[in-house]
Write a protein that holds these residues in place. Sequence first.
Motif, short mmCIF file in Angstrom:
data_model
loop_
_atom_site.label_atom_id
_atom_site.label_comp_id
_atom_site.label_asym_id
_atom_site.label_seq_id
_atom_site.Cartn_x
_atom_site.Cartn_y
_atom_site.Cartn_z
N VAL A 257 0.85 -1.19 0.00
CA VAL A 257 0.00 0.00 0.00
C VAL A 257 0.89 1.24 0.00
O VAL A 257 1.90 1.27 0.73
CB VAL A 257 -0.89 0.05 1.27
CG1 VAL A 257 -1.92 1.17 1.16
CG2 VAL A 257 -1.59 -1.28 1.53
N ILE A 258 0.54 2.24 -0.81
CA ILE A 258 1.20 3.54 -0.66
C ILE A 258 0.12 4.60 -0.46
O ILE A 258 -1.00 4.46 -0.98
CB ILE A 258 2.11 3.90 -1.86
CG1 ILE A 258 1.31 4.09 -3.16
CG2 ILE A 258 3.19 2.86 -2.08
CD1 ILE A 258 2.14 4.67 -4.31
N ALA A 259 0.43 5.62 0.34
CA ALA A 259 -0.51 6.72 0.58
C ALA A 259 0.12 8.00 0.07
O ALA A 259 1.25 8.32 0.44
CB ALA A 259 -0.80 6.84 2.07
N THR A 260 -0.60 8.68 -0.81
CA THR A 260 -0.02 9.86 -1.46
C THR A 260 -1.04 11.00 -1.48
O THR A 260 -2.23 10.78 -1.29
CB THR A 260 0.35 9.57 -2.93
OG1 THR A 260 -0.86 9.43 -3.68
CG2 THR A 260 1.18 8.31 -3.08
N LYS A 261 -0.53 12.18 -1.75
CA LYS A 261 -1.42 13.27 -2.12
C LYS A 261 -1.30 13.43 -3.63
O LYS A 261 -0.21 13.19 -4.18
CB LYS A 261 -1.04 14.55 -1.41
CG LYS A 261 -1.36 14.48 0.07
CD LYS A 261 -1.19 15.79 0.77
CE LYS A 261 -1.55 15.63 2.23
NZ LYS A 261 -1.07 16.69 3.07
N THR A 262 -2.37 13.78 -4.28
CA THR A 262 -2.30 14.01 -5.73
C THR A 262 -2.92 15.39 -6.01
O THR A 262 -3.69 15.91 -5.18
CB THR A 262 -3.08 12.95 -6.54
OG1 THR A 262 -4.43 13.36 -6.63
CG2 THR A 262 -3.01 11.56 -5.94
N PRO A 263 -2.63 15.96 -7.18
CA PRO A 263 -3.22 17.28 -7.48
C PRO A 263 -4.73 17.18 -7.69
O PRO A 263 -5.43 18.18 -7.70
CB PRO A 263 -2.54 17.70 -8.78
CG PRO A 263 -1.39 16.77 -8.97
CD PRO A 263 -1.72 15.52 -8.23
N LYS A 264 -5.26 15.96 -7.89
CA LYS A 264 -6.68 15.81 -8.22
C LYS A 264 -7.53 15.60 -6.97
O LYS A 264 -7.05 15.04 -5.98
CB LYS A 264 -6.87 14.60 -9.13
CG LYS A 264 -6.23 14.79 -10.47
CD LYS A 264 -6.68 13.74 -11.44
CE LYS A 264 -6.15 14.08 -12.81
NZ LYS A 264 -5.73 12.99 -13.60
N LYS A 265 -8.79 15.99 -7.07
CA LYS A 265 -9.71 15.73 -5.96
C LYS A 265 -10.27 14.32 -6.13
O LYS A 265 -10.63 13.93 -7.24
CB LYS A 265 -10.84 16.76 -6.00
CG LYS A 265 -11.83 16.55 -4.90
CD LYS A 265 -12.58 17.80 -4.52
CE LYS A 265 -13.66 17.48 -3.49
NZ LYS A 265 -13.24 16.59 -2.42
N PHE A 266 -10.33 13.57 -5.05
CA PHE A 266 -10.85 12.20 -5.14
C PHE A 266 -12.36 12.27 -5.39
O PHE A 266 -13.07 12.96 -4.66
CB PHE A 266 -10.55 11.43 -3.85
CG PHE A 266 -10.66 9.95 -4.02
CD1 PHE A 266 -9.56 9.20 -4.44
CD2 PHE A 266 -11.86 9.29 -3.81
CE1 PHE A 266 -9.66 7.83 -4.62
CE2 PHE A 266 -11.97 7.92 -3.99
CZ PHE A 266 -10.86 7.19 -4.40
N PRO A 267 -12.84 11.53 -6.40
CA PRO A 267 -14.25 11.68 -6.76
C PRO A 267 -15.23 10.83 -5.95
O PRO A 267 -16.43 10.82 -6.24
CB PRO A 267 -14.26 11.22 -8.22
CG PRO A 267 -13.17 10.20 -8.29
CD PRO A 267 -12.12 10.64 -7.31
N GLY A 268 -14.74 10.12 -4.93
CA GLY A 268 -15.62 9.22 -4.17
C GLY A 268 -15.56 7.82 -4.75
O GLY A 268 -15.11 7.61 -5.88
N GLY A 269 -16.03 6.84 -3.95
CA GLY A 269 -16.01 5.45 -4.41
C GLY A 269 -14.79 4.71 -3.88
O GLY A 269 -13.82 5.32 -3.42
N ILE A 270 -14.87 3.36 -3.88
CA ILE A 270 -13.72 2.51 -3.60
C ILE A 270 -13.56 1.58 -4.80
O ILE A 270 -14.57 1.15 -5.38
CB ILE A 270 -13.86 1.73 -2.27
CG1 ILE A 270 -15.16 0.93 -2.21
CG2 ILE A 270 -13.77 2.67 -1.09
CD1 ILE A 270 -15.32 0.12 -0.92
#
Length: 511
Positions: A257-270
Amino acid sequence: MSANIHIPQFPEPYWRDSVNLSTFPQLQESVKTDVGIVGGGITGITAAYLLAEEGLDVTLIDAGVFLNGTTGHTTAKITAQHGLIYDEFSRHFGVEKASMYYQANMEAKQLIENLIDQHEIKCNYQQEDAFVYATSEQYQEKLETEKKAYDDLGISGEFTNSIPLGLSVKGALRMDNQAQFHPLKYLKTIVKEAEKNGAAFYENTTAVDVEYNKHPAIVTRNGQRITCRYVIQASHYPFYDGQGFYPTRMYAERAYVIATKTPKKFPGGIYINAESPSRSIRSAQMDGKEMWLFAGENHKTGQGQSTMEHYDALQQFAEEKFGISEYMYRWSAQDLTTLDKMPYIGPVTGGENSVFVATGFRKWGMTNGTIAARIITDRILKKENPYSELYSPSRFQADPAIRKFVRTNADVGKHLIKGKLEYTNNNIDELTPDSAITTRINGMRAGVYMDKEKNLYAVDTTCKHLGCETHWNSGDRTWDCPCHGSRYSYTGEVLNGPANEPLNKVDINKK
Ligand code: FES
């Protein structure tokens, strides 16, 4: 890959880094209790809570600290969508049992939700739709077959041509009303509530056996006995086999598993893909800010390539598809899969009424672990549970389990012999900080790790379970066994069973 992304040097799950957990003493004396539970993960803690709430005397021990096994390293999806499984289960177990598997996992989700409401737990619980998506035509067809199984089983969901994530897909199957949460914030409160009802907790207390007299007793490595009416093995791999031959009926896989920040907003969902290598995606909140979790790259424990390459592959995927602005955490998890992919929950062997096991959750431990606690608790309380037969460890299904049984064991035999024959005599003088070699010390195969301060740690690499040779895992700095998935720290301490004794230390000065 971007040169300016800082890769976390040591693996650590976000869940553990973001919660202050209580600590518990080591068991110092023999005790008597109604139910002895081994394993401080979601199964053991939920069972302790449910039983203590019913007024039973409960003692829970863990070989290490609580919530540092698979539960501390999960992606924490609360879902009944376990990849593509319902068509396979319908064909193998029949439609009725496949439907029960879905119901059992949804009931687990409901139980988690009820406890969150009842105790007003702030654990970032969020309802989400779950998607399994395909990027190839071959898997698009499999999704369509799976959708037919959804329809036959009455599972609420839809086939879609796109997913909110915006990845280019050939199709996706949505399962409605699933969820995600912060597992340790949730379980921290469940531990407290169980304690209020009298449950006793001990850490750094390793169970090595169950002995029978009038009642069963859990025997610890330090020689204490927990005499009880019932034993629950919630220790991932059962420490007590009772001739249930679990090592021949399960295999261990690691996932990353990696946890990151991205420039995009997460749109919801798994999300999870249908193909290999696996890619599982969800968001998580860190101090009110959004992180993206990318998981996958599963391989049998001790049999992968250099483990840093698995983290790198996830990083590359995340960068290519979404961009990474910050790389926050990386960690890996161990999962067990049974021969027919259905977990083993119930009496450790047929005819046994007092020793229970819960294992083989195949990466889906939040719901399967919760329902396991419910099933075993009901059994102890002499209540009917509709799912006990479905998960019974004594079930026998000839197809395709037997074929796989043979293959799994052939694999173990191969590793048992291969590890012994490998000629290895690397030179300790060539070790660089934060690396390991295998070599011979006094004719014995030994693994030597050099830490950043140039301290050396030498262990006999022979696994304490059944004697396979462990391999160095450079990503996690552990010795991993390819046969049944035992894992050891570089000092030799057991991190994952079935082994329950540390690797022997080797005196490096005698080389
Ligand atoms: Fe079974 Fe190592 S885990 S031999």
